[in-house]
Design a protein around this motif. Structure first.
Motif, PDB file in Angstrom:
ATOM      1  N   VAL A  31      -4.984 -52.318 -34.533  1.00 53.27           N
ATOM      2  CA  VAL A  31      -4.596 -52.207 -33.273  1.00 53.27           C
ATOM      3  C   VAL A  31      -5.206 -53.053 -32.327  1.00 53.27           C
ATOM      4  N   TYR A  32      -4.372 -53.888 -31.693  1.00 55.62           N
ATOM      5  CA  TYR A  32      -5.381 -54.743 -30.637  1.00 55.62           C
ATOM      6  C   TYR A  32      -5.205 -54.549 -29.190  1.00 55.62           C
ATOM      7  N   ILE A  33      -4.097 -53.875 -28.731  1.00 55.68           N
ATOM      8  CA  ILE A  33      -3.816 -53.556 -27.578  1.00 55.68           C
ATOM      9  C   ILE A  33      -3.268 -52.029 -27.469  1.00 55.68           C
ATOM     10  N   MET A  34      -3.630 -51.338 -26.172  1.00 56.45           N
ATOM     11  CA  MET A  34      -3.288 -50.088 -26.155  1.00 56.45           C
ATOM     12  C   MET A  34      -2.882 -50.055 -24.661  1.00 56.45           C
ATOM     13  N   GLY A  35      -1.768 -49.223 -24.292  1.00 57.89           N
ATOM     14  CA  GLY A  35      -1.284 -49.008 -22.913  1.00 57.89           C
ATOM     15  C   GLY A  35      -0.772 -47.922 -22.464  1.00 57.89           C
ATOM     16  N   TRP A  36      -0.510 -47.755 -21.253  1.00 53.36           N
ATOM     17  CA  TRP A  36       0.460 -46.594 -20.741  1.00 53.36           C
ATOM     18  C   TRP A  36       1.608 -47.078 -19.720  1.00 53.36           C
ATOM     19  N   ASP A  90       4.715 -41.697  -8.118  1.00 55.34           N
ATOM     20  CA  ASP A  90       3.986 -41.698  -9.581  1.00 55.34           C
ATOM     21  C   ASP A  90       4.315 -40.530 -10.479  1.00 55.34           C
ATOM     22  N   THR A  91       5.154 -39.699  -9.927  1.00 53.11           N
ATOM     23  CA  THR A  91       5.882 -38.788 -10.783  1.00 53.11           C
ATOM     24  C   THR A  91       6.794 -39.486 -12.095  1.00 53.11           C
ATOM     25  N   ALA A  92       6.599 -39.000 -13.161  1.00 54.55           N
ATOM     26  CA  ALA A  92       7.161 -39.537 -14.457  1.00 54.55           C
ATOM     27  C   ALA A  92       6.419 -39.098 -15.658  1.00 54.55           C
ATOM     28  N   VAL A  93       7.174 -39.058 -16.714  1.00 53.65           N
ATOM     29  CA  VAL A  93       6.586 -38.848 -18.021  1.00 53.65           C
ATOM     30  C   VAL A  93       5.611 -40.148 -18.426  1.00 53.65           C
ATOM     31  N   TYR A  94       4.496 -39.913 -18.816  1.00 52.95           N
ATOM     32  CA  TYR A  94       3.495 -41.103 -18.825  1.00 52.95           C
ATOM     33  C   TYR A  94       3.248 -40.972 -20.739  1.00 52.95           C
ATOM     34  N   TYR A  95       3.676 -42.280 -21.246  1.00 57.91           N
ATOM     35  CA  TYR A  95       3.382 -42.450 -22.352  1.00 57.91           C
ATOM     36  C   TYR A  95       2.259 -43.421 -22.935  1.00 57.91           C
ATOM     37  N   CYS A  96       1.663 -43.069 -23.960  1.00 58.65           N
ATOM     38  CA  CYS A  96       0.616 -43.973 -24.383  1.00 58.65           C
ATOM     39  C   CYS A  96       1.224 -44.587 -25.548  1.00 58.65           C
ATOM     40  N   ALA A  97       0.776 -46.059 -25.629  1.00 58.61           N
ATOM     41  CA  ALA A  97       1.405 -47.036 -26.724  1.00 58.61           C
ATOM     42  C   ALA A  97       0.140 -47.665 -27.433  1.00 58.61           C
ATOM     43  N   SER A  98       0.572 -48.308 -28.551  1.00 55.80           N
ATOM     44  CA  SER A  98      -0.365 -49.115 -29.142  1.00 55.80           C
ATOM     45  C   SER A  98       0.428 -50.238 -30.007  1.00 55.80           C
ATOM     46  N   GLY A  99      -0.164 -51.566 -29.850  1.00 53.25           N
ATOM     47  CA  GLY A  99       0.292 -52.778 -30.481  1.00 53.25           C
ATOM     48  C   GLY A  99      -0.343 -53.294 -31.646  1.00 53.25           C
ATOM     49  N   GLY A 103       2.756 -56.468 -35.525  1.00 54.69           N
ATOM     50  CA  GLY A 103       4.057 -55.990 -34.735  1.00 54.69           C
ATOM     51  C   GLY A 103       4.988 -57.008 -34.386  1.00 54.69           C
ATOM     52  N   ALA A 104       5.979 -56.892 -34.211  1.00 59.90           N
ATOM     53  CA  ALA A 104       6.981 -57.762 -33.988  1.00 59.90           C
ATOM     54  C   ALA A 104       6.513 -58.632 -32.485  1.00 59.90           C
ATOM     55  N   GLY A 105       6.292 -57.771 -31.519  1.00 65.47           N
ATOM     56  CA  GLY A 105       6.109 -58.177 -30.374  1.00 65.47           C
ATOM     57  C   GLY A 105       4.933 -58.636 -29.862  1.00 65.47           C
ATOM     58  N   ILE A 106       4.028 -59.097 -30.994  1.00 63.34           N
ATOM     59  CA  ILE A 106       2.837 -59.710 -30.652  1.00 63.34           C
ATOM     60  C   ILE A 106       2.658 -60.595 -29.623  1.00 63.34           C
ATOM     61  N   ALA A 107       3.731 -61.502 -29.642  1.00 63.06           N
ATOM     62  CA  ALA A 107       3.816 -62.672 -28.682  1.00 63.06           C
ATOM     63  C   ALA A 107       4.284 -62.283 -27.099  1.00 63.06           C
ATOM     64  N   LEU A 108       4.716 -61.035 -26.954  1.00 59.60           N
ATOM     65  CA  LEU A 108       5.165 -60.767 -25.641  1.00 59.60           C
ATOM     66  C   LEU A 108       3.999 -60.357 -24.664  1.00 59.60           C
ATOM     67  N   PRO A 109       4.233 -60.237 -23.275  1.00 59.88           N
ATOM     68  CA  PRO A 109       3.189 -59.833 -22.360  1.00 59.88           C
ATOM     69  C   PRO A 109       3.006 -58.423 -22.375  1.00 59.88           C
ATOM     70  N   PRO A 110       1.535 -58.076 -22.258  1.00 54.30           N
ATOM     71  CA  PRO A 110       1.296 -56.735 -22.104  1.00 54.30           C
ATOM     72  C   PRO A 110       2.189 -55.673 -21.555  1.00 54.30           C
ATOM     73  N   SER A 111       3.163 -56.186 -20.230  1.00 52.37           N
ATOM     74  CA  SER A 111       3.824 -55.329 -19.591  1.00 52.37           C
ATOM     75  C   SER A 111       5.115 -55.015 -20.225  1.00 52.37           C
ATOM     76  N   ARG A 112       5.375 -55.780 -21.674  1.00 51.57           N
ATOM     77  CA  ARG A 112       6.674 -55.377 -22.004  1.00 51.57           C
ATOM     78  C   ARG A 112       6.337 -54.294 -23.169  1.00 51.57           C
ATOM     79  N   PRO A 113       7.462 -53.253 -23.243  1.00 47.36           N
ATOM     80  CA  PRO A 113       7.457 -52.375 -24.169  1.00 47.36           C
ATOM     81  C   PRO A 113       7.559 -52.757 -25.334  1.00 47.36           C
ATOM     82  N   GLY A 114       8.172 -53.845 -25.789  1.00 49.60           N
ATOM     83  CA  GLY A 114       8.568 -54.323 -27.078  1.00 49.60           C
ATOM     84  C   GLY A 114       7.188 -55.039 -27.780  1.00 49.60           C
ATOM     85  N   LYS A 115       6.211 -54.960 -27.070  1.00 53.78           N
ATOM     86  CA  LYS A 115       4.762 -55.489 -27.475  1.00 53.78           C
ATOM     87  C   LYS A 115       4.486 -54.326 -28.324  1.00 53.78           C
TER      88      LYS A 115
END
Length: 129
Positions: A31-36, A90-99, A103-115
């Motif tokens: 894993v090289y990136i994690m996000g919310w 800010d009300t929402a369901v918050y998800y954690c994710a890792s890249g 992964g196929a989305g390695i070239a995408l920017p950090p803001s893209r779910p596909g990453k």
């Protein structure tokens, strides 16, 4: 892939704070990136924040800059999101994710779910006015 489990969501009044945690079930090998991200019903998943797992470089969505802080504890395999000055929008369901490097989305920017190729189940955050 390790399992990602979010916690820390809940109900809070506007102006309050919450800290979300995302615990990986094991060392996040490769894993090289994690996000919310967050999502409300009927809308697309929205980027909140991300950080590079090793270097710690941080990225934020504009509306949360100065209010939210992402951090990680590599020894505990845990990602955090400290949320302050919360607003009803800010009300929402918050998800954690890792890249991962494979992964196929390695070239995408950090803001893209596909990453990201591994997602948690989400935790609800509700901010009352």
């Amino acid at each position: 892939q390790v399992q990602l489990v979010e916690s820390g969501g809940g109900l809070v009044q506007a102006g309050g704070s919450l800290r979300l945690s995302c615990a990986a079930s094991g060392p996040p090998v490769g894993v090289y990136i994690m996000g919310w991200f967050r999502q409300i019903p009927g809308k697309e998943r929205e980027f909140v924040a991300a950080c590079m797992w090793s270097a710690g470089t941080e990225y934020y969505e504009d509306s949360v800059k100065g209010r939210f802080t992402i951090s990680r504890d590599n020894a505990k395999n845990t990602l955090y999101l400290q949320m302050s000055s919360l607003k009803p929008e800010d009300t929402a369901v918050y998800y954690c994710a890792s890249g991962s490097f494979t992964g196929a989305g390695i070239a995408l920017p950090p803001s893209r779910p596909g990453k990201y190729d591994n997602w948690g189940q989400g935790t609800q955050v509700t901010v009352s006015s």
